[in-house]
Write an enzyme that holds these catalytic residues in place. Structure first.
Site, PDB file in Angstrom:
ATOM      1  NE  ARG A 225      -4.353  -1.186   0.015  1.00  0.00           N
ATOM      2  CZ  ARG A 225      -4.597  -2.170  -0.847  1.00  0.00           C
ATOM      3  NH1 ARG A 225      -3.686  -2.516  -1.741  1.00  0.00           N
ATOM      4  NH2 ARG A 225      -5.751  -2.820  -0.832  1.00  0.00           N
ATOM      5  CG  HIS A 273      -3.670  -0.866  -6.983  1.00  0.00           C
ATOM      6  ND1 HIS A 273      -4.093  -0.177  -5.880  1.00  0.00           N
ATOM      7  CD2 HIS A 273      -3.740  -2.183  -6.633  1.00  0.00           C
ATOM      8  CE1 HIS A 273      -4.422  -1.029  -4.914  1.00  0.00           C
ATOM      9  NE2 HIS A 273      -4.212  -2.263  -5.354  1.00  0.00           N
TER      10      HIS A 273
HETATM   11  P1  NDP Z   1      -2.156 -10.639   5.579  1.00  0.00           P
HETATM   12  O1  NDP Z   1      -3.037  -9.954   6.555  1.00  0.00           O
HETATM   13  O2  NDP Z   1      -2.345 -12.082   5.320  1.00  0.00           O
HETATM   14  O3  NDP Z   1      -0.632 -10.450   5.988  1.00  0.00           O
HETATM   15  C1  NDP Z   1      -0.135  -9.260   6.491  1.00  0.00           C
HETATM   16  C2  NDP Z   1       1.272  -9.490   6.992  1.00  0.00           C
HETATM   17  O4  NDP Z   1       1.774  -8.246   7.496  1.00  0.00           O
HETATM   18  C3  NDP Z   1       1.320 -10.486   8.156  1.00  0.00           C
HETATM   19  O5  NDP Z   1       2.472 -11.281   8.074  1.00  0.00           O
HETATM   20  C4  NDP Z   1       1.389  -9.581   9.375  1.00  0.00           C
HETATM   21  O6  NDP Z   1       2.030 -10.145  10.486  1.00  0.00           O
HETATM   22  C5  NDP Z   1       2.230  -8.453   8.825  1.00  0.00           C
HETATM   23  N1  NDP Z   1       2.031  -7.248   9.628  1.00  0.00           N
HETATM   24  C6  NDP Z   1       0.896  -6.552   9.843  1.00  0.00           C
HETATM   25  N2  NDP Z   1       1.116  -5.516  10.668  1.00  0.00           N
HETATM   26  C7  NDP Z   1       2.427  -5.576  10.992  1.00  0.00           C
HETATM   27  C8  NDP Z   1       3.253  -4.801  11.829  1.00  0.00           C
HETATM   28  N3  NDP Z   1       2.784  -3.756  12.509  1.00  0.00           N
HETATM   29  N4  NDP Z   1       4.557  -5.136  11.924  1.00  0.00           N
HETATM   30  C9  NDP Z   1       5.046  -6.204  11.255  1.00  0.00           C
HETATM   31  N5  NDP Z   1       4.310  -6.994  10.456  1.00  0.00           N
HETATM   32  C10 NDP Z   1       3.012  -6.678  10.330  1.00  0.00           C
HETATM   33  O7  NDP Z   1      -2.285  -9.795   4.232  1.00  0.00           O
HETATM   34  P2  NDP Z   1      -2.033 -10.289   2.723  1.00  0.00           P
HETATM   35  O8  NDP Z   1      -0.721 -10.973   2.682  1.00  0.00           O
HETATM   36  O9  NDP Z   1      -3.221 -10.993   2.204  1.00  0.00           O
HETATM   37  O10 NDP Z   1      -1.986  -8.881   1.970  1.00  0.00           O
HETATM   38  C11 NDP Z   1      -0.994  -7.903   2.303  1.00  0.00           C
HETATM   39  C12 NDP Z   1      -1.366  -6.590   1.651  1.00  0.00           C
HETATM   40  O11 NDP Z   1      -1.135  -6.643   0.243  1.00  0.00           O
HETATM   41  C13 NDP Z   1      -2.851  -6.206   1.739  1.00  0.00           C
HETATM   42  O12 NDP Z   1      -3.162  -5.658   3.002  1.00  0.00           O
HETATM   43  C14 NDP Z   1      -2.967  -5.192   0.644  1.00  0.00           C
HETATM   44  O13 NDP Z   1      -2.662  -3.912   1.160  1.00  0.00           O
HETATM   45  C15 NDP Z   1      -1.875  -5.593  -0.365  1.00  0.00           C
HETATM   46  N6  NDP Z   1      -2.427  -6.052  -1.653  1.00  0.00           N
HETATM   47  C16 NDP Z   1      -2.062  -5.387  -2.792  1.00  0.00           C
HETATM   48  C17 NDP Z   1      -2.519  -5.793  -4.019  1.00  0.00           C
HETATM   49  C18 NDP Z   1      -2.060  -5.104  -5.265  1.00  0.00           C
HETATM   50  O14 NDP Z   1      -2.541  -5.406  -6.367  1.00  0.00           O
HETATM   51  N7  NDP Z   1      -1.121  -4.186  -5.218  1.00  0.00           N
HETATM   52  C19 NDP Z   1      -3.425  -6.928  -4.153  1.00  0.00           C
HETATM   53  C20 NDP Z   1      -3.752  -7.566  -2.904  1.00  0.00           C
HETATM   54  C21 NDP Z   1      -3.272  -7.130  -1.701  1.00  0.00           C
HETATM   55  P3  NDP Z   1       1.411 -11.422  11.242  1.00  0.00           P
HETATM   56  O15 NDP Z   1       1.578 -12.574  10.273  1.00  0.00           O
HETATM   57  O16 NDP Z   1       2.249 -11.560  12.434  1.00  0.00           O
HETATM   58  O17 NDP Z   1      -0.044 -11.117  11.500  1.00  0.00           O
END
Ligand code: NDP
Length: 310
Positions: A225, A273
């Protein structure tokens, strides 16, 4: 009484999803009605995307859950009018698309494709790229998307370090967490991939201080993002050479405004995007499974922690 499912997303998606959801809900053995229009107090489930325009859930008095078509839920996670479970999209088609995009852009940097393929300038400089075993890649975010991308890069023999909020154990990946973990992860990283959600805790995670931790000339790939990066700090780091190049798919304002310095920057690639998107065939199955679970009293899949925002 039939289960009423409201589809509230971009209108162009309705003819795509309507037959897929009809098939999935029928196969789930449910008595249902599916529409883009219901009186709010008749709705059991909302299939949701922010571009459907639904902002206020107050009148949805019998709502059981909101099922997001998007993986990123920052536009709804903080909605105070929503008091029922919110599930985000984890769709293996979306995951596969993201893995392909991430691997492609990592390989572009790793192999130096811009230097050796796209520049047809007659220069014969036979400097072969190193092997992936000699390349350090760091993935910030080891969730549904980050973990699968990490595994794909491991399969290509990259050295992969990942960083997440909680501790993880992914074979072959050096998994770190916490503030010290972030510093360690960045200090070695030649290529950084951002697959974090946009939450209060992740905004500007790449800033002047954290960009300075990276080895000079590191490359950034952001399909996560826009707000994950402090844009002013990144532009300064690109200008100084601290960051060698950035590939940016997501931005604070989308579409990226015409006058934004990223467009003309010689060391930035802008993509609109498109890293990956929800794939209707597989996503509809996820939505129908969650409605089936809701009706059977089973726990929903992929629930959002509203306090954490993802
Ligand atoms: P998930 O919720 O499955 O994974 C998020 C990851 O980020 C987890 O490993 C989580 O840790 C980690 N995380 C969250 N907050 C923190 C923090 N404060 N410090 C460290 N690590 C953190 O999300 P997805 O993998 O499904 O998707 C990730 C992002 O990708 C989406 O939120 C979206 O913004 C983006 N996206 C972009 C697209 C595009 O076309 N550009 C398409 C689809 C998604 P933990 O495992 O410990 O919870």
């Amino acid at each position: 009484m039939p289960v009423n499912v409201l589809f509230s997303a971009r209108p162009a998606l309705w003819p795509v999803y309507e037959p897929l959801l009809t098939k999935g809900l029928t196969e789930a053995g449910l008595d249902f009605r599916l529409s883009t229009e219901f009186a709010p107090d008749q709705v059991d489930y909302v299939v949701y995307a922010p571009n459907g325009g639904l902002l206020d859930f107050t009148a949805f008095t019998r709502l059981k859950a909101v099922l997001s078509l998007w993986a990123g839920v920052e536009k709804i996670a903080g909605n105070k009018t929503l008091t029922v479970p919110l599930a985000r999209m984890v769709d293996h088609g979306l995951t596969q698309g993201m893995t392909e995009w991430v691997v492609g852009h990592v390989l572009r940097y790793h192999l130096g494709m811009d230097q050796h393929i796209t520049v047809q300038d007659g220069a014969w400089t036979p400097d072969a790229p190193p092997l992936a075993t000699e390349r350090q890649v760091c993935i910030l975010g080891l969730g549904a998307l980050g973990e699968v991308a990490a595994r794909a890069l491991i399969a290509l023999n990259f050295n992969v370090t990942g960083w997440s909020r909680s501790a993880k154990d992914i074979p072959g990946v050096t998994c770190l967490h916490g503030d010290d973990g972030l510093r360690n992860a960045l200090s070695q990283a030649e290529i950084v991939v951002l697959l974090l959600p946009n939450t209060p805790a992740t905004v500007n995670i790449l800033n002047a201080e954290t960009l300075a931790l990276l080895p000079k000339g590191a490359r950034i790939i952001n399909p996560g993002r826009g707000p994950l990066i402090d844009d002013v700090a990144l532009l300064a780091a690109l200008d100084s050479g601290q960051i060698g190049h950035a590939t940016l798919d997501v931005f604070r304002v989308e579409p990226l405004p015409e006058q934004h310095p990223y467009w003309a920057h010689p060391h930035v690639t802008v993509t609109p995007h498109i890293a990956s998107e929800t794939r209707p065939t597989t996503a509809a199955q996820v939505i129908c499974e969650n409605i089936r679970r809701g009706e059977k009293g089973e726990p929903f899949l992929h629930l959002v922690d509203r306090d954490l925002g993802y």
